[in-house]
Design an enzyme around this catalytic site. Structure first.
Site, PDB file in Angstrom:
ATOM      1  N   TYR A 142      28.293  47.071  44.575  1.00 39.09           N
ATOM      2  CA  TYR A 142      26.733  46.920  44.270  1.00 39.09           C
ATOM      3  C   TYR A 142      26.404  45.702  44.714  1.00 39.09           C
ATOM      4  O   TYR A 142      25.050  45.270  44.995  1.00 39.09           O
ATOM      5  CB  TYR A 142      26.221  46.898  42.724  1.00 39.09           C
ATOM      6  CG  TYR A 142      27.110  46.527  41.927  1.00 39.09           C
ATOM      7  CD1 TYR A 142      26.835  44.902  41.813  1.00 39.09           C
ATOM      8  CD2 TYR A 142      28.066  46.948  41.048  1.00 39.09           C
ATOM      9  CE1 TYR A 142      27.459  44.101  40.956  1.00 39.09           C
ATOM     10  CE2 TYR A 142      28.511  46.225  40.204  1.00 39.09           C
ATOM     11  CZ  TYR A 142      28.332  44.778  39.941  1.00 39.09           C
ATOM     12  OH  TYR A 142      29.132  44.040  38.819  1.00 39.09           O
ATOM     13  N   LYS A 143      27.368  44.828  45.411  1.00 36.77           N
ATOM     14  CA  LYS A 143      26.877  43.561  46.110  1.00 36.77           C
ATOM     15  C   LYS A 143      26.621  43.670  47.578  1.00 36.77           C
ATOM     16  O   LYS A 143      25.612  44.335  47.835  1.00 36.77           O
ATOM     17  CB  LYS A 143      28.061  42.569  45.868  1.00 36.77           C
ATOM     18  CG  LYS A 143      28.138  42.150  44.318  1.00 36.77           C
ATOM     19  CD  LYS A 143      29.266  41.560  43.992  1.00 36.77           C
ATOM     20  CE  LYS A 143      29.136  41.245  42.332  1.00 36.77           C
ATOM     21  NZ  LYS A 143      30.497  40.839  41.758  1.00 36.77           N
ATOM     22  N   ASP A 162      40.861  40.802  44.380  1.00 33.02           N
ATOM     23  CA  ASP A 162      39.413  41.460  43.912  1.00 33.02           C
ATOM     24  C   ASP A 162      38.526  41.061  45.341  1.00 33.02           C
ATOM     25  O   ASP A 162      38.459  39.895  45.710  1.00 33.02           O
ATOM     26  CB  ASP A 162      39.086  40.673  43.024  1.00 33.02           C
ATOM     27  CG  ASP A 162      37.872  41.119  42.150  1.00 33.02           C
ATOM     28  OD1 ASP A 162      36.711  41.650  43.173  1.00 33.02           O
ATOM     29  OD2 ASP A 162      37.346  40.968  41.132  1.00 33.02           O
ATOM     30  N   ARG A 165      23.336  29.314  44.272  1.00 27.53           N
ATOM     31  CA  ARG A 165      23.841  30.109  45.305  1.00 27.53           C
ATOM     32  C   ARG A 165      23.176  30.871  46.032  1.00 27.53           C
ATOM     33  O   ARG A 165      21.827  31.476  45.540  1.00 27.53           O
ATOM     34  CB  ARG A 165      24.595  31.172  44.478  1.00 27.53           C
ATOM     35  CG  ARG A 165      25.800  30.684  43.369  1.00 27.53           C
ATOM     36  CD  ARG A 165      26.891  31.927  43.074  1.00 27.53           C
ATOM     37  NE  ARG A 165      26.024  33.113  42.835  1.00 27.53           N
ATOM     38  CZ  ARG A 165      26.545  34.286  42.510  1.00 27.53           C
ATOM     39  NH1 ARG A 165      28.001  34.564  42.679  1.00 27.53           N
ATOM     40  NH2 ARG A 165      26.004  35.493  42.238  1.00 27.53           N
ATOM     41  N   PHE A 198      36.853  35.228  38.543  1.00 23.33           N
ATOM     42  CA  PHE A 198      35.808  35.695  38.071  1.00 23.33           C
ATOM     43  C   PHE A 198      36.364  36.139  36.503  1.00 23.33           C
ATOM     44  O   PHE A 198      37.296  36.680  36.360  1.00 23.33           O
ATOM     45  CB  PHE A 198      35.412  36.727  38.631  1.00 23.33           C
ATOM     46  CG  PHE A 198      33.867  37.602  38.527  1.00 23.33           C
ATOM     47  CD1 PHE A 198      32.861  36.884  38.817  1.00 23.33           C
ATOM     48  CD2 PHE A 198      34.028  38.628  37.580  1.00 23.33           C
ATOM     49  CE1 PHE A 198      31.687  37.507  38.408  1.00 23.33           C
ATOM     50  CE2 PHE A 198      32.819  39.205  37.340  1.00 23.33           C
ATOM     51  CZ  PHE A 198      31.604  38.683  37.621  1.00 23.33           C
TER      52      PHE A 198
END
Ligand SMILES: *Cc1c(COP(=O)(O)O)cnc(C)c1O
Length: 417
Positions: free
Chosen positions: A227-228, A202, A376, A132
């Site tokens: 927040y995911k 991560d 996605r 990422f």
């Protein structure tokens, strides 16, 4: 993990899977709009119903009436540790190994900075090209601050060969944000340890989506996003894990007053607090942590093994339906077929992926697009139903058959999630 679905899949089967789903009731704990099929919980999770009431109580009572007394009387000061201890249960960590703080990016900075400082004889942060971007940027930023340090980014297939005695830390995202491919945490951690390096994981696309056991994997350091799949709300704070054995050896490179052993005696010199308290920097975002806590409580009501199994089955269902009904439109699967090697998302490549995802959003299937050609579909196991997968594929077929995606308004580039 092998996932067995019947030979013939239809909507009735999906309804039966929902009926038999031991986690089905947890969907009711979210504020859900049934017109929208939400397949983007890997970018921003849904709102728990309890969050609104909790934030209201915190603002209207603890803050408005309690004022500054809230720091102690409402246990605001303790909230990063209290919620960290709850998160530890999801991560397979001990309760004194996890802290809720900062953003993932800042946590990465702290962990990388601490690791590099502790091992000046090892100048390299090893990572992969496809990590990422924030991980790559932060690693580059930390390396640039310290003389002679560098980031070595290689292809995934080269990671094992690149682990040598110059590597200080192996920095990897456990579940890839583009393809959903999952690293073998245990094997890579053990290879890193054999080379004398630390691991920094991560977990942004892992916690709340797949099985995690940081202790069993021997993980050293980790961080991830609130927040995911954790549903903490936009910009929710991140969490940080430091294995107990390393807590005394590594030190926080952003020493701030709240990481001090005695913050309220306002001493001139910094003395780190023991354990995870020493990884704090400034004041905790109390409102945001309260929102995150409501969401974590829902996850704790789920059995982690069941949650991981549901992720595997939802993604298997999507892949089976995509093979049967979407391949003819030119979609190609970018996610591993082996359920133990993927997270809770399915990514399909299509050269017209951008307008397709725009058209899907206009037809109330919220997915997202990642350059250059990835559509996605995040199948967050807490609130995604099997019928949602069925209906989403049905709508993708409609959009493709009707060629709605070819409309000019969908081709225009802009930020989408
Ligand atoms: C979403 C995400 C982040 C988010 O970082 P923040 O600084 O918390 O916004 C970090 N790493 C990965 C792999 C992500 O997917």
């Amino acid at each position: 993990m092998t996932v067995v679905l019947p030979e013939i899949i239809d909507r009735t089967l999906c309804q039966k899977l929902d009926h038999d789903d031991p986690l089905a009731a947890l969907r009711d704990r979210f504020d859900v709009d049934d017109d929208v099929i939400y397949l983007d919980g890997n970018s921003l999770g849904r709102v728990p119903r309890a969050t609104r009431a909790r934030v209201d109580e915190l603002v209207g009572h603890e803050w408005a009436r309690g004022l500054v007394r809230g720091w102690t009387e409402s246990a605001w000061m303790d909230s990063p540790h209290r919620v960290g201890a709850k998160l530890a249960l999801l991560l397979g960590a001990a309760e004194d190994e996890v802290l809720v703080t900062d953003s993932t990016s800042v946590c990465l900075f702290k962990l990388l900075g601490a690791a590099l400082r502790a091992h000046p004889e090892r100048p390299v942060i090893l990572t992969e090209h496809d990590n990422f971007p924030t991980d790559l940027y932060v690693a580059g930023g930390v390396a640039a601050l310290l003389d002679g340090r560098e980031v070595c980014a290689v292809a995934r297939s080269q990671l094992h060969d690149a682990l040598d005695d110059r590597v200080c830390a192996l920095l990897l995202t456990h579940v890839d944000f583009r393809t959903g491919e999952q690293h073998d945490m245990r094997a890579l951690t053990s290879a890193a340890h054999d080379a004398g390096a630390l691991t920094i994981w991560d977990l942004s696309h892992s916690a709340g989506a797949v099985w995690l056991d940081l202790r069993a994997a021997g993980a050293d350091l980790a961080t991830g996003c609130g927040y995911k799949y954790l549903n903490g709300g936009p910009g929710a704070p991140a969490y940080m894990f430091v294995a107990r054995a390393l807590q005394a050896e590594l030190t926080n490179p952003i020493p701030g007053w709240l990481g001090h052993a005695s913050p309220f005696t306002f001493e001139e010199a910094y003395r780190p607090a023991p354990g995870m308290r020493g990884w704090m920097t400034g004041s905790p975002p109390v409102l945001a942590i309260a929102a995150l806590e409501q969401a974590v409580d829902i996850l704790l009501a789920a059995d982690m093994a069941q949650l991981a199994e549901k992720s595997a089955r939802l993604t298997e269902l999507f892949i089976r339906l995509s093979d049967a009904r979407l391949a003819r439109f030119g979609f190609e699967l970018a996610t591993p077929r082996d359920a133990s090697r993927r997270g809770a998302q399915v990514s399909l490549r299509h050269h017209l992926g951008y307008p397709i995802v725009r058209a899907l959003i206009a037809h109330n299937v919220i997915a997202d697009f990642r350059d250059p050609d990835l559509c996605r579909f995040g199948l967050a196991p807490l609130y995604t139903r099997y019928v949602d997968v069925w209906d989403a594929v049905e709508r993708i077929v409609d959009v493709m058959d009707g060629a709605t995606y070819a409309r000019p308004e969908y081709a225009e580039r802009g930020y989408i999630t």
